[in-house]
Design an enzyme around this catalytic site. Structure first.
Site, PDB file in Angstrom:
ATOM      1  N   ASP A   1       0.791  -1.245   0.000  1.00 15.27           N
ATOM      2  CA  ASP A   1       0.000   0.000   0.000  1.00 15.27           C
ATOM      3  C   ASP A   1       0.818   1.287   0.000  1.00 15.27           C
ATOM      4  OD1 ASP A   1       0.744  -0.338   2.699  1.00 15.27           O
ATOM      5  OD2 ASP A   1      -1.110   0.559   3.446  1.00 15.27           O
TER       6      ASP A   1
ATOM      7  N   ARG B   1       3.542 -13.315   4.501  1.00 15.06           N
ATOM      8  CA  ARG B   1       4.336 -12.162   4.944  1.00 15.06           C
ATOM      9  C   ARG B   1       4.704 -12.221   6.422  1.00 15.06           C
ATOM     10  NH1 ARG B   1      -0.164  -7.374   4.638  1.00 15.06           N
ATOM     11  NH2 ARG B   1       1.692  -6.145   4.186  1.00 15.06           N
TER      12      ARG B   1
ATOM     13  N   ASN C   1      -5.940   2.223   6.551  1.00 15.87           N
ATOM     14  CA  ASN C   1      -5.876   0.982   5.764  1.00 15.87           C
ATOM     15  C   ASN C   1      -6.016  -0.261   6.640  1.00 15.87           C
ATOM     16  OD1 ASN C   1      -5.914   0.263   3.139  1.00 15.87           O
ATOM     17  ND2 ASN C   1      -3.808   0.876   2.688  1.00 15.87           N
TER      18      ASN C   1
ATOM     19  N   LYS D   1     -12.549   8.961   2.356  1.00 16.22           N
ATOM     20  CA  LYS D   1     -12.814   8.326   1.056  1.00 16.22           C
ATOM     21  C   LYS D   1     -14.031   7.426   1.209  1.00 16.22           C
ATOM     22  CE  LYS D   1      -8.460   7.049   1.355  1.00 16.22           C
ATOM     23  NZ  LYS D   1      -7.215   6.298   1.124  1.00 16.22           N
TER      24      LYS D   1
ATOM     25  N   ALA E   1      -6.742   1.140  -5.253  1.00 17.63           N
ATOM     26  CA  ALA E   1      -7.572   2.330  -5.471  1.00 17.63           C
ATOM     27  C   ALA E   1      -7.262   3.414  -4.424  1.00 17.63           C
ATOM     28  CB  ALA E   1      -9.048   1.952  -5.420  1.00 17.63           C
TER      29      ALA E   1
ATOM     30  N   ASP F   1      -4.715   3.646  -2.422  1.00 16.79           N
ATOM     31  CA  ASP F   1      -3.296   4.051  -2.435  1.00 16.79           C
ATOM     32  C   ASP F   1      -3.029   5.057  -3.545  1.00 16.79           C
ATOM     33  OD1 ASP F   1      -3.232   1.960  -0.621  1.00 16.79           O
ATOM     34  OD2 ASP F   1      -2.508   0.524  -2.112  1.00 16.79           O
TER      35      ASP F   1
HETATM   36  O1  LIG Z   1      -2.768  -5.525   1.723  1.00 12.88           O
HETATM   37  C1  LIG Z   1      -1.599  -5.165   1.780  1.00 12.88           C
HETATM   38  O2  LIG Z   1      -0.934  -5.238   2.802  1.00 12.88           O
HETATM   39  C2  LIG Z   1      -0.974  -4.598   0.605  1.00 12.88           C
HETATM   40  O3  LIG Z   1      -0.167  -3.728   0.750  1.00 12.88           O
HETATM   41  C3  LIG Z   1      -1.361  -5.146  -0.719  1.00 12.88           C
HETATM   42  C4  LIG Z   1      -1.965  -4.180  -1.702  1.00 12.88           C
HETATM   43  O4  LIG Z   1      -1.003  -3.656  -2.572  1.00 12.88           O
HETATM   44  C5  LIG Z   1      -2.696  -3.040  -1.062  1.00 12.88           C
HETATM   45  O5  LIG Z   1      -3.463  -3.518  -0.004  1.00 12.88           O
HETATM   46  C6  LIG Z   1      -3.605  -2.372  -2.029  1.00 12.88           C
HETATM   47  O6  LIG Z   1      -4.231  -1.323  -1.334  1.00 12.88           O
END
Ligand SMILES: O=C(O)C(=O)C[C@H](O)[C@H](O)CO
Length: 299
Positions: free
Chosen positions: A28, A100, A157, A217, A248, A250
């Site tokens: 992101d 991850r 996020n 948003k 979107a 990001d």
């Molecule tokens: O979900 C995540 O941790 C990411 O960074 C993956 C994607 O690129 C991101 O969520 C898109 O917004």
């Protein structure tokens, strides 16, 4: 102008739904750096993370540099490797499968002095709830300590899978909100986890935490913008049928920063940012090629 984005970039697998996957690099905060870099006419965009010492990490760094994103403050881990995620699509709406848990990026705040050096002199420092979610609680606290008093932009996020429970996630998000001047939350996610009754409740919560510039948003729906003490409702126009919604929010953030750096006010910047996000969701994967971003923006 110098923007510093902090977080995790991963290997991204995207595809057509069949067993043939295209690999790229995304994450992101990196996506935001990418769109900001594509759209800004000058200045510097640096990325801060930790990568490994393996061939894929090398390729990731080369990819960042090929886009003009500064990699000088990216640290190396001797044995860990980059994380990876795969995009699954249903009617254009994305969901992610991640690998991850022990990625190199989880060590990005192991040396707070290195992070302080990286953000020194930055006009804007950007991080997200994902940046916080990949860190242990002590590293998270150390990172926020480094960021205190700087011009910080934050996108919550929300990714519950990165957190032991919702309470921990929400508490960490609000800790970051307290050191942020700009907040860029997405209403639907915020309503799900904070129970906000409407967009105004989301805006108010981040304003109460101390943010003075806020864009709530709202997918393709009406956005709220707080700037200079005034709240403006922004109608984004007709909805776009998505191919893949990955990236979107990001891309919105990257375009927003670029527009603000170019001198647009928050409301105009939010409109321009929405236009960028509306284009991104007609492409597969998080990142559009930079030349295409520039071409489509100029058109
Ligand atoms: O979900 C995540 O941790 C990411 O960074 C993956 C994607 O690129 C991101 O969520 C898109 O917004």
């Amino acid at each position: 102008m110098r923007i510093v984005c902090i977080g995790e970039c991963m290997i991204e697998l995207s595809g057509s739904g069949e067993d043939l996957w295209r690999s790229g690099f995304a994450g992101d905060t990196f996506n935001t750096a990418w769109y900001a870099r594509a759209l800004m006419t000058g200045g510097t965009v640096d990325y801060v993370t930790t990568v490994g010492s393996d061939p894929l990490s090398e390729r990731m760094l080369a990819f960042m540099a090929s886009g003009g994103i500064g990699t000088d403050h990216i640290t190396r881990h001797p044995s860990r490797v980059p994380g990876m995620y795969l995009i699954t699509l249903k009617d254009g709406e994305r969901s992610f499968t991640y690998w991850r848990d022990s990625s190199a990026a989880r060590c990005l705040a192991d040396d707070p002095d290195a992070v302080a050096a990286a953000v020194g002199g930055a006009d804007l420092v950007y991080l997200s709830g994902i940046t916080l979610g990949v860190l242990t609680s002590d590293r998270r606290a150390a990172l926020l300590e480094v960021l205190k008093g700087r011009n910080v932009a934050f996108d919550p996020n929300l990714r519950p899978r990165l957190w032991p429970d919702t309470e921990t996630m929400c508490a960490a998000i609000m800790d970051a909100a307290h050191v942020s001047r700009i907040a860029l939350p997405s209403y639907e996610d915020e309503a799900d986890f904070f129970g906000d009754a409407d967009e105004m409740a989301t805006l108010q919560r981040y304003a109460d935490a101390g943010a003075t510039e806020i864009v709530v948003k709202n997918g393709g729906g009406t956005m709220l913008v707080l700037a200079d003490g005034d709240i403006t409702t922004v109608d984004p126009g007709p909805k776009v049928q998505p191919v893949d919604t990955t990236g979107a929010g990001d891309s919105f953030n990257g375009a927003y920063f670029s527009a603000r750096m170019a001198g647009l006010g928050p409301v105009e910047a939010a409109k321009a940012a929405h236009q960028m996000a509306a284009r991104v969701i007609t492409h597969r994967g998080a990142l559009m090629p930079m030349d295409l971003i520039r071409q489509e923006t100029a058109a």
